[in-house]
Design an enzyme around this catalytic site. Structure first.
Site, PDB file in Angstrom:
ATOM      1  N   LYS A  76       0.845  -1.269  -0.055  1.00 48.68           N
ATOM      2  CA  LYS A  76       0.113   0.019   0.165  1.00 48.68           C
ATOM      3  C   LYS A  76       0.819   1.367   0.149  1.00 48.68           C
ATOM      4  CE  LYS A  76      -3.800   1.954   2.631  1.00 48.68           C
ATOM      5  NZ  LYS A  76      -4.736   1.849   3.778  1.00 48.68           N
ATOM      6  N   SER A 151      -9.545   2.023   2.830  1.00 46.58           N
ATOM      7  CA  SER A 151      -8.953   2.683   2.046  1.00 46.58           C
ATOM      8  C   SER A 151      -7.835   1.815   1.244  1.00 46.58           C
ATOM      9  CB  SER A 151      -8.025   3.719   2.727  1.00 46.58           C
ATOM     10  OG  SER A 151      -7.430   3.048   3.686  1.00 46.58           O
ATOM     11  N   SER A 175     -10.012  -0.201   6.792  1.00 49.23           N
ATOM     12  CA  SER A 175      -9.331  -0.094   5.697  1.00 49.23           C
ATOM     13  C   SER A 175      -8.828  -1.257   4.864  1.00 49.23           C
ATOM     14  CB  SER A 175      -8.631   0.737   5.661  1.00 49.23           C
ATOM     15  OG  SER A 175      -9.249   2.278   5.490  1.00 49.23           O
TER      16      SER A 175
HETATM   17  N1  GLN Z   1     -13.128   4.359   6.485  1.00 51.69           N
HETATM   18  C1  GLN Z   1     -12.512   4.781   7.433  1.00 51.69           C
HETATM   19  C2  GLN Z   1     -12.274   6.175   7.410  1.00 51.69           C
HETATM   20  O1  GLN Z   1     -12.608   6.844   6.245  1.00 51.69           O
HETATM   21  C3  GLN Z   1     -11.532   3.882   7.768  1.00 51.69           C
HETATM   22  C4  GLN Z   1     -10.221   4.101   6.866  1.00 51.69           C
HETATM   23  C5  GLN Z   1      -8.910   3.388   7.328  1.00 51.69           C
HETATM   24  O2  GLN Z   1      -9.335   2.391   7.800  1.00 51.69           O
HETATM   25  N2  GLN Z   1      -7.871   3.942   6.923  1.00 51.69           N
HETATM   26  O3  GLN Z   1     -11.610   6.882   8.396  1.00 51.69           O
END
Ligand code: GLN
Length: 475
Positions: A76, A151, A175
């Site tokens: 990532k 994400s 995410s």
């Molecule tokens: N969807 C969540 C957010 O927008 C989690 C994102 C993540 O785990 N990085 O914060």
């Protein structure tokens, strides 16, 4: 080679049936065919092939760095890779080349893994669809009109589309688990402290964890075992035995107590509820003892998370000032203007929204009413889990309320997107391990995952349940 699990690829390498160069070539070719998915921000073709040659030499000399020597992996793009662009999918870091390696990445290199490229994500990992990426959204390989989740959507899509056998992601509020569920792959978020975050670009430091994606439970567990362990560069990492490699995962769950939290089924798509219920029946058939539990503060998880995560983000992102690293707005004379312009031009809309929200929650006069209150709420959620784990060893629940939705469908409604995180963020607030295992498809062929959660550092229990599910559903 494409479509084989990592374990199968290792067997091929060990029997000299293929070389690492051949494996890497096959994956690079697949990545090239599937460029429209936009799973990768950076592809490292030449570098990967060079590394593969080195790996083949080591194997030939019977000196592999580990059993994983020569296996390709995707990373990532919020994980620092020395000398390799690390953008966090943000305009402000679009040219950032880190001078050091994240510990998790360094451990992969030490084991002989070969990085194929850096995968797409929501900007600074803020989002659930990859649509906030500066480089445009990744598409779900199962249906390219749908989001892959986020994400870590690029990593999940890359594994699903056979553009990498395994991948790293990060999980601050879901995410890893949510894109794993929407793309139909295995995704693990380990216990907070299990994996060093040194070199993971910080979003919300009390929640962030690095984890893994794969097509099988054992592959995801094996890569996780490689990157786990205490690190003197991350004071939040904890020295605990790494006891969950594939050779110890049996899938035996006889007598194990499974808790099913009733609050996790409110407002969830019927087909997802049915898929989870089918899994629960299978687990019972395998000898697990299933009963309903309550996680009564689940409804508060979204407001608690979005206060704590944005507060921490507003502080962490203060470092992007146009002076130390990243984008700098050109031709500006005054320092204050430089800060303002750089941040105005460098950050995307969602990141700005979160910085403003977090700064507000931390500001004097509002701190007690919002941030402090959220911290107290977080304590209640932790207590909720502690109580639940007196009654059960593993929690089984849905990951998401819906299967993958259309690209562009929800991005204009941030609150709706935040609400959709309701089933994944509590595990981060409590710091417990969680994972998603693919178990079914809806009537449109879109993947459905089931979520497992266990006590701190009880990854092994969770992985055994995951293996039992994989064995009986064979997805
Ligand atoms: N969807 C969540 C957010 O927008 C989690 C994102 C993540 O785990 N990085 O914060």
């Amino acid at each position: 080679m494409i479509g084989k699990s990592m374990q199968e690829l290792i067997a091929l390498l060990e029997s000299n049936a293929v070389t690492s160069v051949e494996i890497v070539q096959a994956f690079l070719q697949e990545m090239n065919h599937k460029r429209e998915l936009n799973a990768y921000i950076t592809v490292l073709d030449d570098e990967a092939l060079q590394q593969a040659q080195q790996s083949d030499k080591r194997r030939k000399a019977e000196k592999p760095l580990s059993q994983f020597d020569g296996i390709p992996i995707a990373i990532k793009d919020n994980i620092c890779t020395q000398g390799i662009l690390t953008t966090c999918a943000s305009g402000i870091l679009k040219n950032f080349i880190p001078p050091y390696n994240a510990t998790a990445y360094q451990k992969l290199l030490n084991a002989g893994f070969i990085v194929l490229g850096k995968t797409n994500l929501d900007e600074f990992a803020m989002g659930s669809t990859t649509e906030t990426s500066f480089f445009g959204p990744t598409k779900n390989p199962v249906d390219i009109t749908k989001v892959p989740g986020g994400s870590s959507g690029g990593s999940a899509a890359a594994v699903k589309a056979c553009c990498a056998p395994v991948a790293l992601g990060s999980d601050t509020g879901g995410s890893i688990r949510q894109p794993a569920s929407l793309c139909g792959v295995v995704g693990i978020k380990p216990t907070y402290g299990r994996v060093s975050r040194y070199g993971l670009v910080a979003f919300a430091s009390s929640l962030d964890q690095i984890g893994t994606f794969a097509n099988t439970v054992k592959d995801a567990a094996d890569v996780l075992a490689v990157i786990s362990g205490v690190d003197r560069c991350d004071a939040t990492s904890i020295a605990m035995p790494v006891d969950f490699g594939s050779d110890t995962i049996t899938g035996t769950i006889k007598g194990l107590r499974i808790g099913v939290p009733r609050e996790y089924f409110n407002g969830v798509d019927n087909q997802i509820v049915q898929a989870v219920e089918t899994v629960i029946k299978q687990l019972e058939l395998k000898g697990a003892i299933v009963h309903t539990i309550s996680l009564q503060y689940t409804d508060y998880a979204v407001p608690i998370y979005y206060l704590i995560a944005t507060a921490e983000a507003s502080s962490n992102l203060g470092r992007y000032d146009g002076v130390r690293y990243g984008y700098r707005s050109p031709n500006i004379a005054k320092l204050k203007d430089l800060y303002t312009k750089t941040r105005q031009e460098g950050f995307g809309k969602e990141v700005k929204r979160r910085i403003i929200l977090g700064t507000f929650a931390l500001s004097s006069g509002y701190y007690d009413a919002y941030y402090l209150k959220a911290l107290k709420g977080r304590r209640l959620i932790i207590d909720d889990f502690n109580k639940a784990f007196e009654e059960c060893d593993c929690i089984v629940a849905p990951v998401t309320t819906t299967t993958a939705f259309g690209i562009g469908e929800k991005i204009a409604d941030p609150l709706a997107l935040y609400m959709a995180d309701i089933l994944t963020i509590s595990a981060n607030l409590a710091g417990i391990p969680g994972m998603s295992v693919p178990v079914a498809e809806d009537t449109h062929g879109l993947p459905i995952g089931v979520q497992l959660m266990a006590r701190h550092f009880n990854e092994m229990v969770m992985l055994n349940v995951a293996q039992a599910i994989e064995d009986s559903i064979g997805h």
